[in-house]
Design a protein around this motif. Structure first.
Motif, PDB file in Angstrom:
ATOM      1  N   ASP A  52       0.832  -1.213   0.000  1.00 22.56           N
ATOM      2  CA  ASP A  52       0.000   0.000   0.000  1.00 22.56           C
ATOM      3  C   ASP A  52       0.860   1.254   0.000  1.00 22.56           C
ATOM      4  O   ASP A  52       0.536   2.256  -0.655  1.00 22.56           O
ATOM      5  CB  ASP A  52      -0.936   0.012   1.206  1.00 22.56           C
ATOM      6  CG  ASP A  52      -0.188  -0.019   2.538  1.00 22.56           C
ATOM      7  OD1 ASP A  52       0.590  -0.971   2.767  1.00 22.56           O
ATOM      8  OD2 ASP A  52      -0.369   0.914   3.351  1.00 22.56           O
TER       9      ASP A  52
ATOM     10  N   ILE B  93      -5.876   1.563  -1.001  1.00 23.06           N
ATOM     11  CA  ILE B  93      -6.971   1.388  -0.043  1.00 23.06           C
ATOM     12  C   ILE B  93      -7.431  -0.065   0.000  1.00 23.06           C
ATOM     13  O   ILE B  93      -7.758  -0.601   1.064  1.00 23.06           O
ATOM     14  CB  ILE B  93      -8.152   2.318  -0.407  1.00 23.06           C
ATOM     15  CG1 ILE B  93      -7.774   3.779  -0.185  1.00 23.06           C
ATOM     16  CG2 ILE B  93      -9.393   1.965   0.408  1.00 23.06           C
ATOM     17  CD1 ILE B  93      -7.477   4.134   1.245  1.00 23.06           C
ATOM     18  N   LYS B  94      -7.472  -0.718  -1.148  1.00 27.59           N
ATOM     19  CA  LYS B  94      -7.862  -2.131  -1.178  1.00 27.59           C
ATOM     20  C   LYS B  94      -6.854  -2.989  -0.419  1.00 27.59           C
ATOM     21  O   LYS B  94      -7.213  -3.964   0.239  1.00 27.59           O
ATOM     22  CB  LYS B  94      -7.987  -2.611  -2.623  1.00 27.59           C
ATOM     23  CG  LYS B  94      -9.204  -2.036  -3.352  1.00 27.59           C
ATOM     24  CD  LYS B  94      -9.271  -2.521  -4.794  1.00 27.59           C
ATOM     25  CE  LYS B  94     -10.456  -1.897  -5.527  1.00 27.59           C
ATOM     26  NZ  LYS B  94     -10.502  -2.312  -6.954  1.00 27.59           N
ATOM     27  N   GLN B  95      -5.572  -2.617  -0.534  1.00 27.76           N
ATOM     28  CA  GLN B  95      -4.531  -3.353   0.186  1.00 27.76           C
ATOM     29  C   GLN B  95      -4.620  -3.103   1.689  1.00 27.76           C
ATOM     30  O   GLN B  95      -4.421  -4.015   2.489  1.00 27.76           O
ATOM     31  CB  GLN B  95      -3.144  -2.937  -0.323  1.00 27.76           C
ATOM     32  CG  GLN B  95      -2.808  -3.421  -1.711  1.00 27.76           C
ATOM     33  CD  GLN B  95      -2.404  -4.888  -1.737  1.00 27.76           C
ATOM     34  OE1 GLN B  95      -2.074  -5.476  -0.710  1.00 27.76           O
ATOM     35  NE2 GLN B  95      -2.433  -5.487  -2.927  1.00 27.76           N
ATOM     36  N   ARG B  96      -4.900  -1.840   2.028  1.00 30.38           N
ATOM     37  CA  ARG B  96      -4.931  -1.479   3.451  1.00 30.38           C
ATOM     38  C   ARG B  96      -5.942  -0.346   3.656  1.00 30.38           C
ATOM     39  O   ARG B  96      -5.634   0.819   3.422  1.00 30.38           O
ATOM     40  CB  ARG B  96      -3.542  -1.029   3.915  1.00 30.38           C
ATOM     41  CG  ARG B  96      -3.475  -0.698   5.387  1.00 30.38           C
ATOM     42  CD  ARG B  96      -2.085  -0.235   5.771  1.00 30.38           C
ATOM     43  NE  ARG B  96      -2.107   0.472   7.049  1.00 30.38           N
ATOM     44  CZ  ARG B  96      -1.111   1.202   7.515  1.00 30.38           C
ATOM     45  NH1 ARG B  96      -0.013   1.335   6.803  1.00 30.38           N
ATOM     46  NH2 ARG B  96      -1.204   1.811   8.676  1.00 30.38           N
ATOM     47  N   PRO B  97      -7.152  -0.687   4.081  1.00 30.93           N
ATOM     48  CA  PRO B  97      -8.218   0.318   4.202  1.00 30.93           C
ATOM     49  C   PRO B  97      -7.894   1.481   5.141  1.00 30.93           C
ATOM     50  O   PRO B  97      -8.489   2.557   5.008  1.00 30.93           O
ATOM     51  CB  PRO B  97      -9.401  -0.496   4.736  1.00 30.93           C
ATOM     52  CG  PRO B  97      -9.138  -1.890   4.249  1.00 30.93           C
ATOM     53  CD  PRO B  97      -7.642  -2.049   4.332  1.00 30.93           C
TER      54      PRO B  97
ATOM     55  N   HIS C  53     -14.735   9.869   1.404  1.00 29.36           N
ATOM     56  CA  HIS C  53     -13.394   9.734   1.987  1.00 29.36           C
ATOM     57  C   HIS C  53     -13.235  10.645   3.204  1.00 29.36           C
ATOM     58  O   HIS C  53     -12.562  10.269   4.174  1.00 29.36           O
ATOM     59  CB  HIS C  53     -12.343  10.047   0.928  1.00 29.36           C
ATOM     60  CG  HIS C  53     -12.290   9.050  -0.178  1.00 29.36           C
ATOM     61  ND1 HIS C  53     -12.002   7.717   0.033  1.00 29.36           N
ATOM     62  CD2 HIS C  53     -12.502   9.173  -1.520  1.00 29.36           C
ATOM     63  CE1 HIS C  53     -12.036   7.065  -1.110  1.00 29.36           C
ATOM     64  NE2 HIS C  53     -12.334   7.915  -2.068  1.00 29.36           N
TER      65      HIS C  53
ATOM     66  N   GLU D 108      -6.530   4.102  -5.053  1.00 28.31           N
ATOM     67  CA  GLU D 108      -7.628   3.167  -4.783  1.00 28.31           C
ATOM     68  C   GLU D 108      -7.098   1.752  -4.543  1.00 28.31           C
ATOM     69  O   GLU D 108      -7.610   1.027  -3.679  1.00 28.31           O
ATOM     70  CB  GLU D 108      -8.623   3.189  -5.949  1.00 28.31           C
ATOM     71  CG  GLU D 108      -9.456   4.465  -5.980  1.00 28.31           C
ATOM     72  CD  GLU D 108     -10.359   4.573  -7.193  1.00 28.31           C
ATOM     73  OE1 GLU D 108     -10.173   3.771  -8.142  1.00 28.31           O
ATOM     74  OE2 GLU D 108     -11.224   5.458  -7.204  1.00 28.31           O
ATOM     75  N   ARG D 109      -6.065   1.375  -5.277  1.00 32.01           N
ATOM     76  CA  ARG D 109      -5.440   0.070  -5.044  1.00 32.01           C
ATOM     77  C   ARG D 109      -4.799   0.023  -3.650  1.00 32.01           C
ATOM     78  O   ARG D 109      -4.832  -1.024  -2.981  1.00 32.01           O
ATOM     79  CB  ARG D 109      -4.393  -0.216  -6.114  1.00 32.01           C
ATOM     80  CG  ARG D 109      -4.970  -0.579  -7.470  1.00 32.01           C
ATOM     81  CD  ARG D 109      -3.876  -0.696  -8.531  1.00 32.01           C
ATOM     82  NE  ARG D 109      -2.912  -1.750  -8.203  1.00 32.01           N
ATOM     83  CZ  ARG D 109      -1.791  -1.966  -8.883  1.00 32.01           C
ATOM     84  NH1 ARG D 109      -1.492  -1.176  -9.933  1.00 32.01           N
ATOM     85  NH2 ARG D 109      -0.973  -2.938  -8.542  1.00 32.01           N
TER      86      ARG D 109
ATOM     87  N   ASP E 132      -6.124   5.637  -9.569  1.00 37.12           N
ATOM     88  CA  ASP E 132      -6.137   4.171  -9.567  1.00 37.12           C
ATOM     89  C   ASP E 132      -5.144   3.608  -8.555  1.00 37.12           C
ATOM     90  O   ASP E 132      -5.457   2.647  -7.830  1.00 37.12           O
ATOM     91  CB  ASP E 132      -5.808   3.644 -10.960  1.00 37.12           C
ATOM     92  CG  ASP E 132      -6.903   3.913 -11.980  1.00 37.12           C
ATOM     93  OD1 ASP E 132      -8.039   4.230 -11.560  1.00 37.12           O
ATOM     94  OD2 ASP E 132      -6.626   3.822 -13.188  1.00 37.12           O
TER      95      ASP E 132
ATOM     96  N   ARG F 236      -6.268   7.815   1.545  1.00 30.93           N
ATOM     97  CA  ARG F 236      -7.594   8.430   1.737  1.00 30.93           C
ATOM     98  C   ARG F 236      -7.532   9.935   1.513  1.00 30.93           C
ATOM     99  O   ARG F 236      -8.413  10.524   0.872  1.00 30.93           O
ATOM    100  CB  ARG F 236      -8.106   8.154   3.149  1.00 30.93           C
ATOM    101  CG  ARG F 236      -8.465   6.732   3.444  1.00 30.93           C
ATOM    102  CD  ARG F 236      -9.841   6.382   2.956  1.00 30.93           C
ATOM    103  NE  ARG F 236     -10.174   4.999   3.280  1.00 30.93           N
ATOM    104  CZ  ARG F 236     -11.211   4.357   2.785  1.00 30.93           C
ATOM    105  NH1 ARG F 236     -12.018   4.968   1.936  1.00 30.93           N
ATOM    106  NH2 ARG F 236     -11.438   3.107   3.108  1.00 30.93           N
TER     107      ARG F 236
ATOM    108  N   ASP G 272     -14.750   8.961   6.220  1.00 30.97           N
ATOM    109  CA  ASP G 272     -13.862   7.905   6.697  1.00 30.97           C
ATOM    110  C   ASP G 272     -12.682   8.481   7.471  1.00 30.97           C
ATOM    111  O   ASP G 272     -12.285   7.958   8.521  1.00 30.97           O
ATOM    112  CB  ASP G 272     -13.357   7.084   5.513  1.00 30.97           C
ATOM    113  CG  ASP G 272     -12.575   5.859   5.952  1.00 30.97           C
ATOM    114  OD1 ASP G 272     -11.346   5.990   6.135  1.00 30.97           O
ATOM    115  OD2 ASP G 272     -13.168   4.788   6.133  1.00 30.97           O
TER     116      ASP G 272
END
Length: 251
Positions: free
Chosen positions: A138, A165-169, A194, A162-163, A159, A175, A197
Motif C-alpha cells: 500500500d 486502499i484495497k490493500q490497506r483500508p 473519503h 484506490e489500489r 487508480d 484516503r 472515513d
C-alpha cells in the motif's frame, strides 16, 4: 493540489518516506558484521547524522562487499544530501546484487520520481509489488500515485490510491489523496465519502476541517460549510487553513 498535500504532510510524512531495506542473509561472521553496521547506518541516517551513517555503511561493505542493504542505505543518504549521481550508483549497485528485493526497488523508484523520471520510477515501484511477500504494498502504491501526479496523470494516480486502499483500508495518505483528487475533479460524493472515513480515523485538525469546508462548499451545503468553518476558526485561529478560509482561497 501540491500545497494541500504539503499541509497534510505536516502530521503524516512518516508514512510517505521510503522504507529502508535490511536484507535477510545467511549466518556467517562477515554477514553478521555487515548487518550490524548497516543497521547502525540506518539509525544514524534517521537521526540526520549523515557522515557517521556513511562511515558505518562503508564499514558494512568492507565486511561484505556484496551486502546490498548497505548500498541501499547509502543511496538514501546521498539522495538526502542532494548528490544524485552517487545515490544513483548506490541504488544500481544494490539492485545488481539483489534485483528482486522489493524495498530496494521501492527506494530506487522513489529516487527516480524525485529526479523527475516519473515513468522509470513507477516501473520500479511496480517491480516492488511483484513480490507476494512484500510487507507494505500500500505504501508503494501511494508513492506511485504521487509520482503519477507529478507527471500529470491524474486518473492513473487515482487508480494507484484506490489500489492502496484495497490493500490497506486504514492507509490515511491514500484516503487524503483520494479526497483531494475527488475535490479537484469535481466529484463531491467521492470526496465526502473519503472525508467521513478520515473523520473516523483521525483526531480533529485544521487540515481535516479545511478539507470538510471545501467539500461542503463544492456541494453547496452552506449550513454544513458554515459549521465546519466556525470550528476551524475557533479551534485553529492561527493555522494556514484559517488564513485560506478568511481570504477565500478554496482551490
Amino acid at each position: 493540489m501540491q500545497q494541500g498535500w504539503m499541509a497534510w504532510g505536516r502530521w503524516a510524512m512518516g508514512l510517505l518516506l521510503c522504507c529502508v531495506a535490511i536484507l535477510p542473509v545467511a549466518a556467517n561472521p562477515n554477514n553478521d558484521l555487515a548487518s550490524i553496521r548497516t543497521q547502525l547506518a540506518v539509525g544514524y541516517f534517521q537521526r540526520g547524522q549523515y557522515a557517521v551513517a556513511i562511515d558505518e555503511a562503508n564499514k558494512a561493505l568492507a565486511a561484505n562487499p556484496r551486502f546490498a542493504a548497505a548500498n541501499n542505505i547509502l543511496g538514501l543518504i546521498y539522495a538526502e544530501l542532494k548528490e544524485p549521481q552517487k545515490a544513483r550508483e548506490q541504488f544500481q549497485r544494490a539492485l545488481s546484487l539483489s534485483p528482486d528485493d522489493p524495498d530496494i526497488n521501492h527506494n530506487y523508484g522513489w529516487f527516480l520520481c524525485e529526479q523527475g523520471q516519473t515513468q522509470e520510477g513507477i516501473a520500479f515501484y511496480m517491480n516492488a509489488l511483484k513480490n507476494p511477500l512484500y510487507a507494505t504494498p500500500d505504501k508503494t502504491l501511494v508513492n506511485a500515485g504521487q509520482c503519477a501526479l507529478k507527471a500529470g496523470e491524474v486518473q492513473a494516480a487515482r487508480d494507484y490510491f484506490e489500489r492502496a486502499i484495497k490493500q490497506r483500508p486504514d492507509n490515511i495518505l491514500a484516503r487524503v489523496q483520494l479526497a483531494e483528487l475527488s475535490l479537484k475533479l469535481g466529484d463531491p460524493v467521492a470526496a465526502k465519502r473519503h472525508f467521513i472515513d478520515l473523520q473516523k480515523r483521525l483526531p480533529e485538525s485544521a487540515e481535516l476541517l479545511w478539507l470538510g469546508v471545501r467539500i461542503e462548499h463544492l456541494v453547496g451545503n452552506r449550513e454544513a460549510e458554515a459549521k465546519l468553518a466556525a470550528q476551524l476558526k475557533n479551534r485553529f485561529p492561527d493555522s494556514l487553513e484559517t488564513t485560506k478560509l478568511l481570504t477565500g482561497k478554496y482551490d
